[in-house]
Motif scaffolding. Structure first.
Motif, PDB file in Angstrom:
ATOM      1  N   LEU A  75       0.854  -1.181   0.000  1.00  0.00           N
ATOM      2  CA  LEU A  75       0.000   0.000   0.000  1.00  0.00           C
ATOM      3  C   LEU A  75       0.895   1.237   0.000  1.00  0.00           C
ATOM      4  CD1 LEU A  75      -2.882   1.204   0.213  1.00  0.00           C
ATOM      5  CD2 LEU A  75      -2.559   1.204   2.696  1.00  0.00           C
ATOM      6  N   ILE A  76       0.764   2.054  -1.038  1.00  0.00           N
ATOM      7  CA  ILE A  76       1.598   3.254  -1.121  1.00  0.00           C
ATOM      8  C   ILE A  76       0.787   4.542  -1.003  1.00  0.00           C
ATOM      9  CG2 ILE A  76       3.481   2.152  -2.380  1.00  0.00           C
ATOM     10  CD1 ILE A  76       2.316   3.402  -4.959  1.00  0.00           C
ATOM     11  N   PHE A  77      -0.543   4.425  -1.108  1.00  0.00           N
ATOM     12  CA  PHE A  77      -1.391   5.606  -0.946  1.00  0.00           C
ATOM     13  C   PHE A  77      -2.752   5.185  -0.426  1.00  0.00           C
ATOM     14  CE2 PHE A  77      -4.728   8.450  -2.369  1.00  0.00           C
ATOM     15  CZ  PHE A  77      -4.289   9.658  -1.857  1.00  0.00           C
ATOM     16  N   LEU A  78      -3.270   5.976   0.510  1.00  0.00           N
ATOM     17  CA  LEU A  78      -4.621   5.804   1.041  1.00  0.00           C
ATOM     18  C   LEU A  78      -5.243   7.176   1.171  1.00  0.00           C
ATOM     19  CD1 LEU A  78      -6.969   4.327   2.480  1.00  0.00           C
ATOM     20  CD2 LEU A  78      -5.650   4.524   4.594  1.00  0.00           C
TER      21      LEU A  78
ATOM     22  N   ALA B  68     -12.958  18.146  -1.793  1.00  0.00           N
ATOM     23  CA  ALA B  68     -14.058  18.291  -0.836  1.00  0.00           C
ATOM     24  C   ALA B  68     -15.187  17.358  -1.300  1.00  0.00           C
ATOM     25  CB  ALA B  68     -14.545  19.737  -0.772  1.00  0.00           C
ATOM     26  N   ARG B  69     -16.202  17.226  -0.491  1.00  0.00           N
ATOM     27  CA  ARG B  69     -17.332  16.354  -0.845  1.00  0.00           C
ATOM     28  C   ARG B  69     -18.005  16.846  -2.124  1.00  0.00           C
ATOM     29  NH1 ARG B  69     -18.920  13.056   3.580  1.00  0.00           N
ATOM     30  NH2 ARG B  69     -17.826  13.717   5.449  1.00  0.00           N
ATOM     31  N   GLY B  70     -18.053  15.975  -3.106  1.00  0.00           N
ATOM     32  CA  GLY B  70     -18.752  16.286  -4.340  1.00  0.00           C
ATOM     33  C   GLY B  70     -18.084  17.308  -5.232  1.00  0.00           C
ATOM     34  N   HIS B  71     -16.841  17.677  -4.945  1.00  0.00           N
ATOM     35  CA  HIS B  71     -16.146  18.711  -5.714  1.00  0.00           C
ATOM     36  C   HIS B  71     -15.030  18.120  -6.563  1.00  0.00           C
ATOM     37  CE1 HIS B  71     -18.063  22.204  -3.841  1.00  0.00           C
ATOM     38  NE2 HIS B  71     -18.070  21.465  -2.747  1.00  0.00           N
ATOM     39  N   GLN B  72     -14.983  18.543  -7.800  1.00  0.00           N
ATOM     40  CA  GLN B  72     -13.899  18.146  -8.693  1.00  0.00           C
ATOM     41  C   GLN B  72     -12.813  19.215  -8.666  1.00  0.00           C
ATOM     42  OE1 GLN B  72     -15.251  16.972 -12.620  1.00  0.00           O
ATOM     43  NE2 GLN B  72     -17.257  16.489 -11.797  1.00  0.00           N
ATOM     44  N   GLY B  73     -11.630  18.836  -9.118  1.00  0.00           N
ATOM     45  CA  GLY B  73     -10.530  19.790  -9.170  1.00  0.00           C
ATOM     46  C   GLY B  73      -9.303  19.222  -8.497  1.00  0.00           C
ATOM     47  N   ASP B  74      -8.229  19.992  -8.547  1.00  0.00           N
ATOM     48  CA  ASP B  74      -6.972  19.541  -7.965  1.00  0.00           C
ATOM     49  C   ASP B  74      -7.131  19.190  -6.494  1.00  0.00           C
ATOM     50  OD1 ASP B  74      -5.602  19.850 -10.331  1.00  0.00           O
ATOM     51  OD2 ASP B  74      -4.940  21.884  -9.871  1.00  0.00           O
ATOM     52  N   SER B  75      -6.419  18.145  -6.096  1.00  0.00           N
ATOM     53  CA  SER B  75      -6.409  17.742  -4.691  1.00  0.00           C
ATOM     54  C   SER B  75      -5.048  17.134  -4.378  1.00  0.00           C
ATOM     55  CB  SER B  75      -7.517  16.733  -4.412  1.00  0.00           C
ATOM     56  OG  SER B  75      -7.206  15.486  -5.005  1.00  0.00           O
ATOM     57  N   ILE B  76      -4.781  16.991  -3.108  1.00  0.00           N
ATOM     58  CA  ILE B  76      -3.512  16.396  -2.669  1.00  0.00           C
ATOM     59  C   ILE B  76      -3.387  14.977  -3.218  1.00  0.00           C
ATOM     60  CG2 ILE B  76      -2.234  15.590  -0.647  1.00  0.00           C
ATOM     61  CD1 ILE B  76      -3.636  17.909   0.904  1.00  0.00           C
ATOM     62  N   GLY B  77      -4.448  14.187  -3.067  1.00  0.00           N
ATOM     63  CA  GLY B  77      -4.409  12.793  -3.505  1.00  0.00           C
ATOM     64  C   GLY B  77      -4.255  12.640  -5.005  1.00  0.00           C
ATOM     65  N   ASN B  78      -5.027  13.394  -5.743  1.00  0.00           N
ATOM     66  CA  ASN B  78      -4.972  13.344  -7.204  1.00  0.00           C
ATOM     67  C   ASN B  78      -3.568  13.706  -7.697  1.00  0.00           C
ATOM     68  OD1 ASN B  78      -5.228  14.061  -9.983  1.00  0.00           O
ATOM     69  ND2 ASN B  78      -7.430  14.352  -9.684  1.00  0.00           N
ATOM     70  N   SER B  79      -3.021  14.776  -7.158  1.00  0.00           N
ATOM     71  CA  SER B  79      -1.676  15.209  -7.566  1.00  0.00           C
ATOM     72  C   SER B  79      -0.610  14.195  -7.190  1.00  0.00           C
ATOM     73  CB  SER B  79      -1.351  16.563  -6.920  1.00  0.00           C
ATOM     74  OG  SER B  79      -2.247  17.549  -7.373  1.00  0.00           O
TER      75      SER B  79
ATOM     76  N   VAL C  28       3.251  11.624  -1.200  1.00  0.00           N
ATOM     77  CA  VAL C  28       2.226  11.709  -0.156  1.00  0.00           C
ATOM     78  C   VAL C  28       1.595  10.333  -0.017  1.00  0.00           C
ATOM     79  CG1 VAL C  28       0.026  12.771   0.488  1.00  0.00           C
ATOM     80  CG2 VAL C  28       1.739  14.129  -0.694  1.00  0.00           C
ATOM     81  N   GLU C  29       1.613   9.792   1.178  1.00  0.00           N
ATOM     82  CA  GLU C  29       1.069   8.450   1.392  1.00  0.00           C
ATOM     83  C   GLU C  29      -0.373   8.456   1.855  1.00  0.00           C
ATOM     84  OE1 GLU C  29       3.764   6.520   4.055  1.00  0.00           O
ATOM     85  OE2 GLU C  29       5.419   6.665   2.638  1.00  0.00           O
ATOM     86  N   LYS C  30      -0.852   9.605   2.331  1.00  0.00           N
ATOM     87  CA  LYS C  30      -2.211   9.684   2.858  1.00  0.00           C
ATOM     88  C   LYS C  30      -2.778  11.059   2.570  1.00  0.00           C
ATOM     89  CE  LYS C  30      -4.666   8.091   6.928  1.00  0.00           C
ATOM     90  NZ  LYS C  30      -4.556   7.673   8.325  1.00  0.00           N
ATOM     91  N   ALA C  31      -4.048  11.090   2.161  1.00  0.00           N
ATOM     92  CA  ALA C  31      -4.728  12.354   1.897  1.00  0.00           C
ATOM     93  C   ALA C  31      -6.158  12.238   2.408  1.00  0.00           C
ATOM     94  CB  ALA C  31      -4.728  12.670   0.401  1.00  0.00           C
ATOM     95  N   PRO C  32      -6.789  13.348   2.760  1.00  0.00           N
ATOM     96  CA  PRO C  32      -8.160  13.277   3.243  1.00  0.00           C
ATOM     97  C   PRO C  32      -9.091  12.690   2.173  1.00  0.00           C
ATOM     98  CG  PRO C  32      -7.272  15.507   3.469  1.00  0.00           C
ATOM     99  CD  PRO C  32      -6.275  14.706   2.704  1.00  0.00           C
ATOM    100  N   SER C  33     -10.050  11.926   2.636  1.00  0.00           N
ATOM    101  CA  SER C  33     -11.063  11.346   1.751  1.00  0.00           C
ATOM    102  C   SER C  33     -12.400  11.985   2.083  1.00  0.00           C
ATOM    103  CB  SER C  33     -11.120   9.832   1.961  1.00  0.00           C
ATOM    104  OG  SER C  33     -12.109   9.264   1.149  1.00  0.00           O
ATOM    105  N   PHE C  34     -13.069  12.510   1.078  1.00  0.00           N
ATOM    106  CA  PHE C  34     -14.345  13.184   1.264  1.00  0.00           C
ATOM    107  C   PHE C  34     -15.426  12.378   0.547  1.00  0.00           C
ATOM    108  CE2 PHE C  34     -11.023  16.386   1.299  1.00  0.00           C
ATOM    109  CZ  PHE C  34     -11.289  17.070   2.470  1.00  0.00           C
TER     110      PHE C  34
END
Length: 191
Positions: free
Chosen positions: A147-150, A156-167, A180-186
């Motif tokens: 596991l390298i990312f979770l 944000a909830r229901g929002h598209q666009g750049d995010s820590i996880g996506n990047s 980055v191994e972990k990012a908030p999940s909305f």
């Protein structure tokens, strides 16, 4: 109605609307509770790990707008890197729910994604194996099953666009390094 009572009514209405909007805004930015209990691909999973490439598992609630945003962000990642990883989209099907419940617009959009397997998770069995609690939760494993990312791939909830996880995921597929191994999940609760 007097001017004073009208002004009071308008003030109360504006205060109520402001409070409601503030509540919705705060809710949209509140990440799900995530537990990182995995270090490797879970052997008890019935999802088949695709060898010689990374594997991305995304849990989705078929009736959640958060899932639509997560799928849209996944499509952006796949547009550039779909040959570098296998995607497993896990659609939850709560106990006692008919199979038709899962066949939404989101399910139909998912059927056309490259290098993607759609999985129906009856009674949240896979969600329990992966310890997934919310729609939009992503698990990325390298080809060694680590596991390298979770986390999430939306901002944000229901929002598209750049995010820590996506990047972070895009950077990993470009360079081979996960910054980055972990990012908030909305997302909506899976239960």
């Amino acid at each position: 109605m007097t001017r004073k009572s009208l002004a009071t009514a308008v003030f109360i209405w504006l205060a109520s609307v402001s409070y409601g909007l503030g509540f919705l805004y705060n809710y949209s930015l509140k990440p799900a509770n995530m537990q990182q209990v995995l270090k490797n691909w879970p052997e008890e999973s019935k999802i088949k790990f695709a060898k010689n490439q990374a594997n991305l598992v995304l849990f989705l609630h078929p009736h959640c707008q958060c899932s639509e945003a997560s799928l849209a962000e996944l499509q952006k990642i796949q547009a550039q890197f779909h040959k570098k990883f296998k995607t497993h989209l896990v659609f939850i099907l709560p106990e006692g729910t008919e199979q038709d419940w899962i066949h939404t617009k989101l399910w139909k959009k998912s059927q056309n994604l490259a290098n993607t397997e759609l999985i129906i998770d009856k009674s949240l069995q896979e969600a329990k194996v992966f310890a997934s609690t919310s729609s939009g939760q992503v698990y990325l494993f390298n080809k060694e099953r680590e596991l390298i990312f979770l986390g999430g791939i939306t901002s944000a909830r229901g929002h598209q666009g750049d995010s820590i996880g996506n990047s972070a995921i895009k950077a990993y597929f470009r360079s081979g390094n996960m910054s980055v191994e972990k990012a908030p999940s909305f997302g909506c609760s899976l239960s």
